[in-house]
Design a protein around this motif. Sequence first.
Motif, PDB file in Angstrom:
ATOM      1  N   VAL A 131      40.215  39.523  30.433  1.00  0.00           N
ATOM      2  CA  VAL A 131      40.083  38.231  31.126  1.00  0.00           C
ATOM      3  C   VAL A 131      40.108  38.453  32.636  1.00  0.00           C
ATOM      4  O   VAL A 131      39.360  37.810  33.385  1.00  0.00           O
ATOM      5  CB  VAL A 131      41.213  37.273  30.697  1.00  0.00           C
ATOM      6  CG1 VAL A 131      41.169  35.990  31.527  1.00  0.00           C
ATOM      7  CG2 VAL A 131      41.089  36.927  29.224  1.00  0.00           C
ATOM      8  N   THR A 161      37.266  37.109  35.146  1.00  0.00           N
ATOM      9  CA  THR A 161      37.540  36.155  36.226  1.00  0.00           C
ATOM     10  C   THR A 161      37.108  36.726  37.573  1.00  0.00           C
ATOM     11  O   THR A 161      36.594  36.005  38.431  1.00  0.00           O
ATOM     12  CB  THR A 161      39.034  35.788  36.285  1.00  0.00           C
ATOM     13  OG1 THR A 161      39.810  36.988  36.399  1.00  0.00           O
ATOM     14  CG2 THR A 161      39.465  35.037  35.036  1.00  0.00           C
ATOM     15  N   SER A 172      38.533  30.434  37.401  1.00  0.00           N
ATOM     16  CA  SER A 172      39.955  30.538  37.111  1.00  0.00           C
ATOM     17  C   SER A 172      40.192  31.171  35.739  1.00  0.00           C
ATOM     18  O   SER A 172      39.343  31.070  34.838  1.00  0.00           O
ATOM     19  CB  SER A 172      40.613  29.167  37.155  1.00  0.00           C
ATOM     20  OG  SER A 172      40.169  28.373  36.069  1.00  0.00           O
ATOM     21  N   GLN A 173      41.364  31.773  35.580  1.00  0.00           N
ATOM     22  CA  GLN A 173      41.690  32.396  34.307  1.00  0.00           C
ATOM     23  C   GLN A 173      41.769  31.393  33.163  1.00  0.00           C
ATOM     24  O   GLN A 173      41.247  31.666  32.072  1.00  0.00           O
ATOM     25  CB  GLN A 173      43.002  33.181  34.427  1.00  0.00           C
ATOM     26  CG  GLN A 173      43.372  33.929  33.152  1.00  0.00           C
ATOM     27  CD  GLN A 173      44.490  34.935  33.366  1.00  0.00           C
ATOM     28  OE1 GLN A 173      44.638  35.479  34.453  1.00  0.00           O
ATOM     29  NE2 GLN A 173      45.280  35.163  32.331  1.00  0.00           N
ATOM     30  N   PRO A 174      42.390  30.212  33.359  1.00  0.00           N
ATOM     31  CA  PRO A 174      42.409  29.233  32.259  1.00  0.00           C
ATOM     32  C   PRO A 174      41.011  28.817  31.819  1.00  0.00           C
ATOM     33  O   PRO A 174      40.758  28.634  30.625  1.00  0.00           O
ATOM     34  CB  PRO A 174      43.184  28.049  32.862  1.00  0.00           C
ATOM     35  CG  PRO A 174      44.049  28.665  33.908  1.00  0.00           C
ATOM     36  CD  PRO A 174      43.230  29.768  34.488  1.00  0.00           C
ATOM     37  N   ARG A 175      40.108  28.650  32.786  1.00  0.00           N
ATOM     38  CA  ARG A 175      38.736  28.247  32.444  1.00  0.00           C
ATOM     39  C   ARG A 175      38.036  29.346  31.641  1.00  0.00           C
ATOM     40  O   ARG A 175      37.399  29.063  30.614  1.00  0.00           O
ATOM     41  CB  ARG A 175      37.955  27.947  33.726  1.00  0.00           C
ATOM     42  CG  ARG A 175      36.508  27.539  33.487  1.00  0.00           C
ATOM     43  CD  ARG A 175      35.820  27.228  34.820  1.00  0.00           C
ATOM     44  NE  ARG A 175      34.398  26.999  34.641  1.00  0.00           N
ATOM     45  CZ  ARG A 175      33.853  25.859  34.280  1.00  0.00           C
ATOM     46  NH1 ARG A 175      34.630  24.808  34.044  1.00  0.00           N
ATOM     47  NH2 ARG A 175      32.541  25.733  34.143  1.00  0.00           N
ATOM     48  N   SER A 212      39.465  31.708  29.884  1.00  0.00           N
ATOM     49  CA  SER A 212      40.142  31.823  28.591  1.00  0.00           C
ATOM     50  C   SER A 212      39.676  30.744  27.622  1.00  0.00           C
ATOM     51  O   SER A 212      39.506  30.998  26.422  1.00  0.00           O
ATOM     52  CB  SER A 212      41.661  31.732  28.776  1.00  0.00           C
ATOM     53  OG  SER A 212      42.136  32.833  29.521  1.00  0.00           O
ATOM     54  N   ARG A 213      39.462  29.536  28.143  1.00  0.00           N
ATOM     55  CA  ARG A 213      38.997  28.436  27.286  1.00  0.00           C
ATOM     56  C   ARG A 213      37.594  28.726  26.735  1.00  0.00           C
ATOM     57  O   ARG A 213      37.320  28.501  25.552  1.00  0.00           O
ATOM     58  CB  ARG A 213      39.006  27.129  28.080  1.00  0.00           C
ATOM     59  CG  ARG A 213      38.680  25.890  27.233  1.00  0.00           C
ATOM     60  CD  ARG A 213      39.052  24.614  27.967  1.00  0.00           C
ATOM     61  NE  ARG A 213      38.256  24.456  29.203  1.00  0.00           N
ATOM     62  CZ  ARG A 213      38.756  24.586  30.428  1.00  0.00           C
ATOM     63  NH1 ARG A 213      40.038  24.880  30.593  1.00  0.00           N
ATOM     64  NH2 ARG A 213      37.989  24.421  31.492  1.00  0.00           N
ATOM     65  N   LYS A 216      37.789  31.385  24.075  1.00  0.00           N
ATOM     66  CA  LYS A 216      38.335  30.838  22.829  1.00  0.00           C
ATOM     67  C   LYS A 216      37.232  30.152  22.013  1.00  0.00           C
ATOM     68  O   LYS A 216      37.143  30.327  20.797  1.00  0.00           O
ATOM     69  CB  LYS A 216      39.456  29.849  23.156  1.00  0.00           C
ATOM     70  CG  LYS A 216      40.166  29.263  21.937  1.00  0.00           C
ATOM     71  CD  LYS A 216      41.354  28.426  22.379  1.00  0.00           C
ATOM     72  CE  LYS A 216      42.130  27.881  21.179  1.00  0.00           C
ATOM     73  NZ  LYS A 216      41.366  26.891  20.417  1.00  0.00           N
TER      74      LYS A 216
END
Length: 337
Positions: A34, A38, A44-47, A49-50, A53
Motif C-alpha cells: 500500500v 500511495t 491517501s492510504q485509506p483511499r 486501501s478502499r 479491498k
Amino acid sequence: MDFGLDNLVDILKAAGEPTRFRLLALLSAGDLTVTDLTEILGQSQPRISRHLKLLAEEGLIERYQEGAWAYFRLMQDGQSAGLVRQLLTAASPSDAVLQRDSERLAAVKRVRAERARDYFSRNASAWDELRRLHVSDEAVEGALVKLVGTTPIDSLLDLGTGTGRILQLLSGVYRRAIGVDASRDMLSVARANLDKAGVVNASVRHGDILNLPLEGQDFDLIVIHQVLHFLDQPEIALSEASRMLRPGGRLIIIDLAPHSFDYLRSEHAHVRLGFSHQLMDEWLKKAGLELDRTVDLKSEKASGDALDVTIWVARDQRLLIADDAAQETVLLAAGRA
C-alpha cells in the motif's frame, strides 16, 4: 471465457474506475505494498486501501502478508484474471496517466535496488560473516552438497554469487562455472577467494540477475543462494534462471522460510520476509519448471533472531517430455499404444 451477465458487469465496474484500473496496471508489473501504491499514485492510504479491498472482493487481486507488510498482486489464475489482462492489454502504453504511473513505479523500484546495492557494497568484505548471524551455513551447505550429488556436472551457474562461496563449495563437481553478481565489490572479493582456494575452472562476472548477459540453455545446474529475498520481483529471476537451463537441468534455490523479523528490511535491505512453499511452487511453474524436492532446515540457534531455511530443487522437464514422446512413438510403431 464464460461469464454470467451479473458477474461480468461487476468485474467491469470494479476494473472500470480510473484509480482501480491504474492499480491493476501497476500490480501487473509486480507485487507492491500500500505504501508503494500511495507513493506512486499520490493518493491517501485509506483511499488506496478502499480501492484494493473492492478489487480483492471481485477476485481481481490477492493480498498476502510478510511480517508487518501486506503485498498485493494480480490474481494469477481463473477467468477473471484472464479478463483483466485483456483489459490491460487494450490500454494504450502511451496514455499520459499510465505512463506517469509507470515512471513513478520505476523510481520506487530504483530506490529499492540502490539500497540493496549500497548495502552489498558497504558489506562486501564481511558478507559471509553477516550471513552467519542468521543462517546455519554448515547445515545448508551440507544439504546442498547432498542434493547436488557426486555425478559430474558440465556447467554450473551461481546467481548472486556474492563472495563466490558456492563456486568454491562445488568446485570438485563441475567442469566449468560462472558466478554472476551486480556488485563489483562482491566480485572483487569472489575473485580473491577463488584465487586463494585455487579454483581455476570458475569465473565471475558483473550482471543483473533479472537480465543475464549470458546465452540461454547453457547450464546443467543453477544455484540461487540467499538472493531472492533481496529482490523486488523474484519471479523474474526464476524465469531468467529457467531460460539459462539446458533440457533436464536443475535449479536449486536456497532462501529463508517465512518469518516476521521486520528489522531485516531496514537494517539488511531485505525486500521479502521469506518464501512459502506455495508461492515458490507457483513461481516455478510459471517459469516452466517442475518442483522436484523441498528440504526444510530448522535453525538450532536459541537466539530470537534465528531463521529457518528452505531448499527448493526444480527441474526442466523438456528431456522427460521428449523421452515420453519417443517412447509413445515406439509403442505406436509396435502396435502396442
